[in-house]
Design an enzyme around this catalytic site. Structure first.
Site, PDB file in Angstrom:
ATOM      1  N   ASN A  25       0.850  -1.198   0.000  1.00  0.00           N
ATOM      2  CA  ASN A  25       0.000   0.000   0.000  1.00  0.00           C
ATOM      3  C   ASN A  25       0.883   1.246   0.000  1.00  0.00           C
ATOM      4  OD1 ASN A  25       0.582   0.788   2.850  1.00  0.00           O
ATOM      5  ND2 ASN A  25      -0.352  -1.210   3.230  1.00  0.00           N
ATOM      6  N   ASP A  31      -4.067  -9.944  13.000  1.00  0.00           N
ATOM      7  CA  ASP A  31      -4.258  -8.540  13.385  1.00  0.00           C
ATOM      8  C   ASP A  31      -3.314  -8.268  14.551  1.00  0.00           C
ATOM      9  OD1 ASP A  31      -5.138  -6.083  14.540  1.00  0.00           O
ATOM     10  OD2 ASP A  31      -6.979  -6.285  13.371  1.00  0.00           O
ATOM     11  N   LYS A  64     -11.077  -3.976  18.645  1.00  0.00           N
ATOM     12  CA  LYS A  64      -9.685  -4.411  18.851  1.00  0.00           C
ATOM     13  C   LYS A  64      -9.247  -4.246  20.305  1.00  0.00           C
ATOM     14  CE  LYS A  64      -8.374  -3.431  14.072  1.00  0.00           C
ATOM     15  NZ  LYS A  64      -7.249  -3.646  13.168  1.00  0.00           N
TER      16      LYS A  64
HETATM   17  O1  C5P Z   1      -8.516  -2.717  10.671  1.00  0.00           O
HETATM   18  P1  C5P Z   1      -7.591  -1.655  10.239  1.00  0.00           P
HETATM   19  O2  C5P Z   1      -6.491  -2.170   9.366  1.00  0.00           O
HETATM   20  O3  C5P Z   1      -8.193  -0.438   9.657  1.00  0.00           O
HETATM   21  O4  C5P Z   1      -6.990  -1.178  11.643  1.00  0.00           O
HETATM   22  C1  C5P Z   1      -6.025  -0.225  11.738  1.00  0.00           C
HETATM   23  C2  C5P Z   1      -5.171  -0.450  12.955  1.00  0.00           C
HETATM   24  O5  C5P Z   1      -4.899  -1.829  13.161  1.00  0.00           O
HETATM   25  C3  C5P Z   1      -3.827   0.213  12.792  1.00  0.00           C
HETATM   26  O6  C5P Z   1      -3.366   0.628  14.058  1.00  0.00           O
HETATM   27  C4  C5P Z   1      -2.968  -0.918  12.231  1.00  0.00           C
HETATM   28  O7  C5P Z   1      -1.604  -0.692  12.527  1.00  0.00           O
HETATM   29  C5  C5P Z   1      -3.524  -2.122  12.963  1.00  0.00           C
HETATM   30  N1  C5P Z   1      -3.452  -3.393  12.220  1.00  0.00           N
HETATM   31  C6  C5P Z   1      -2.643  -4.401  12.683  1.00  0.00           C
HETATM   32  N2  C5P Z   1      -2.611  -5.606  12.032  1.00  0.00           N
HETATM   33  C7  C5P Z   1      -3.375  -5.820  10.948  1.00  0.00           C
HETATM   34  C8  C5P Z   1      -4.214  -4.790  10.464  1.00  0.00           C
HETATM   35  C9  C5P Z   1      -4.223  -3.592  11.119  1.00  0.00           C
HETATM   36  O8  C5P Z   1      -1.932  -4.204  13.677  1.00  0.00           O
HETATM   37  N3  C5P Z   1      -3.321  -6.980  10.330  1.00  0.00           N
END
Ligand code: C5P
Length: 401
Positions: free
Chosen positions: A211, A309, A345
């Site tokens: 990205n 995550d 989360k």
């Molecule tokens: O769900 P989303 O990707 O929008 O969430 C954003 C937050 O979750 C950010 O703080 C990102 O660093 C973290 N994140 C993570 N691992 C993932 C996806 C997102 O730590 N696989």
């Protein structure tokens, strides 16, 4: 408030091709609120016109030691006393030699001798000149005297050589300047882990999914946390950024690498900040060889599986759980999505930003955010990421008691 508000910086420019980059440095120091006055050596004026620096600094450029009209406006002793910092960027081998010898044969070297302000040098020269025993000895003498060195960096040089001697980038020098004046101790003795940048998910040996994250926000947070006294570990995806001073950096490529690094670093930290743009999915299989187009093929599909995550895994721990902060980069319904992520989360705080604006968020130096936690929401005014990082670190320090 801007991080360099009311700070008076005397920017010395000595002769070298990197002098053109100092124009950008003036802009970046001014953006942070500094009052900048420029002093140019005779050599510097061969590379860039003084008028450029006059326009950018909005102050007259000082070039002559013995110019009666300049002396009448602001004499050299007055100028030496005016400065909170003298920064010479680029600092040539010649100016380093003169300073080491205590010479005062032009305005810049005279000011350095006459000023009690801290002196910082951003050396820029050919790699052989930097490595020469005479330059090394001069650098050593100056360091022993308390002169601060920022860089040089290494890489390809204007002359075609490759090696040490490149002036640090203006943004990096502006950050160093901020750190020098930053005196917060709000995270003294605390351990902070920050993830930053994108991740890359391999498709085959030559292709990947990723990205647009530049990593700038995470790196700015790492610099700000370090300046506030924290011991910082920065887990960085593939980015093109210099490591902030005194920060322990761990480089990773994929989300799974980042997950492993984050899990073990989080065991020993007080605060975990997840600023990385982690890829949500990765290819279910990584082809061992480069995937080939087949004759007549018009479409294809890659099966994806979910990545762990990272921030949720840390925030839902029952033991060794640090104060955990996530980011929500959104393109619509920013606050609603951020609020739901905060709960889902199990985060202590979430920093929401709208990445639909091209001048803010991903790959930009600016950002505008809203901070949400159990206590409510607060919107921080749009600012440079480095400024915002300072404000966020102070906010986090006040909540993560
Ligand atoms: O769900 P989303 O990707 O929008 O969430 C954003 C937050 O979750 C950010 O703080 C990102 O660093 C973290 N994140 C993570 N691992 C993932 C996806 C997102 O730590 N696989």
């Amino acid at each position: 408030m801007s991080s360099l508000a009311d700070k008076r910086i005397l920017l010395g420019i000595s002769g070298g091709i990197a002098a053109y980059k100092s124009a950008d440095l003036v802009r970046r120091l001014k953006e942070r609120g500094a009052d900048v006055r420029v002093v140019m050596s005779a050599g510097a004026q061969e590379f860039v016109q003084p008028l450029t620096f006059q326009a950018l600094s909005a102050n007259p450029v000082h070039i002559d030691l013995l110019d009666p009209s300049a002396e009448a406006a602001m004499g050299h002793i007055e100028l030496a006393k005016w400065a909170d910092l003298i920064l010479i960027a680029p600092a040539s081998a010649q100016v380093m030699a003169k300073l080491a010898a205590g010479m005062a044969d032009d305005l810049l070297t005279t000011l350095c001798l006459a000023s009690e302000a801290p002196l910082a040098l951003a050396p820029a020269m050919n790699q052989a000149m930097w490595r020469h025993a005479a330059t090394s000895a001069n650098a050593q003498t100056l360091k022993e005297r308390g002169v601060i060195f920022w860089g040089p960096g290494a890489g390809s040089q204007a002359c075609g050589d490759v090696g040490p001697g490149r002036m640090l980038e203006p943004e990096n020098l502006a950050e160093h300047t901020e750190s020098l004046f930053h005196t917060s101790h709000s995270l003294q003795g605390r351990k902070v882990v920050i993830t930053a940048g994108p991740t890359r998910e391999a498709i085959d040996p030559v292709r990947f999914l990723s990205n647009h994250s530049s990593g700038k926000m995470g790196f700015a947070l790492a610099a700000a946390a370090q300046s506030a006294g924290a011991e910082v570990t920065l887990i960085a995806g593939p980015v093109n950024l210099d490591t902030p001073p005194k920060v322990n950096r761990i480089d990773v490529i994929s989300a799974q690498d980042m997950y492993e690094a984050a899990k073990s670093a989080a065991d020993h930290c007080d605060i975990f900040i997840s600023a990385a743009a982690v890829a949500d999915f990765r290819p279910a299989q990584v082809a061992e060889q480069k995937i080939k187009k087949k004759d007549g093929q018009d479409d294809d599909a890659i099966a994806l599986i979910k990545n762990p995550d990272i921030v949720a895994a840390i925030a839902t721990r029952t033991e060794l759980r640090p104060f955990t902060i996530g980011f929500a980069a959104e393109t619509e319904q920013v606050l609603a999505h951020a609020q739901s992520k905060l709960q889902r989360k199990n985060l202590d705080m979430i920093i929401a930003n709208d990445v639909s604006q091209s001048d803010s968020g991903f790959n930009s130096d600016h950002n505008a955010v809203t901070v949400i936690d159990a206590g409510g929401q607060s919107r921080l005014a749009p600012a440079l990421k480095t400024d915002l990082a300072r404000q966020l670190i102070e906010l986090i320090a006040s909540k993560a008691q």
